[in-house]
Design a protein around this motif. Structure first.
Motif: not given
Ligand SMILES: [Zn+2]
Length: 137
Positions: A20-26, A41-62
């Motif tokens: 969805e982000g890619a379609r917007r150029g993000q 890529p997307a993953h069920d668990l956080c490798a740092k805190c083992l928490g579940r749940g994440a939100t897609w956020v835009p990055v710089s692309g650099r």
């Protein structure tokens, strides 16, 4: 010879936010809802805190080229005209690494550490695929 369609990525539910982000150029990565760590890529668990749940956020692309490989073999007939082409691992400025293609440069000119930026190529009627191209430092 019949033309062969290009294989396109499957837009699975866990990766829908990325496309969805890619379609917007993000360019998007997942951000852990608990500790804020970024991942791709997307993953069920956080490798740092083992928490579940994440939100897609835009990055710089650099980012910069962390690793690369030049494909000389035709592994799929739809890519025959593009051989040799580069498959790269980009280390994004924000940290996560991403596998992609590098475009706009001859394969023998690619170097580790080369600065790159995202560009989007149409991969289907409703699909944009992030790729990378060289950028000035
Ligand atoms: Zn976390």
């Amino acid at each position: 010879m019949a033309s062969v369609g290009r294989p396109i990525p499957a837009v699975t539910p866990d990766m829908a936010g990325f496309f969805e982000g890619a379609r917007r150029g993000q360019l998007m990565v997942e951000k852990c809802d608990h500790c804020g760590a970024l991942r791709f890529p997307a993953h069920d668990l956080c490798a740092k805190c083992l928490g579940r749940g994440a939100t897609w956020v835009p990055v710089s692309g650099r980012g910069e080229i962390y690793s690369f490989n030049i494909m000389h073999q035709v592994y799929h007939p739809a890519f025959a005209a593009e051989v040799p082409y580069a498959v790269i691992v980009v280390k994004l400025e924000e940290g996560p690494k991403m596998i992609s293609n590098l475009v706009g440069i001859k394969p023998h000119e690619i170097r580790i550490g080369m600065p790159v930026e995202v560009t989007f190529e149409r991969g289907g009627e409703d699909l944009m695929i992030p790729k990378f191209r060289p950028r000035a430092r």
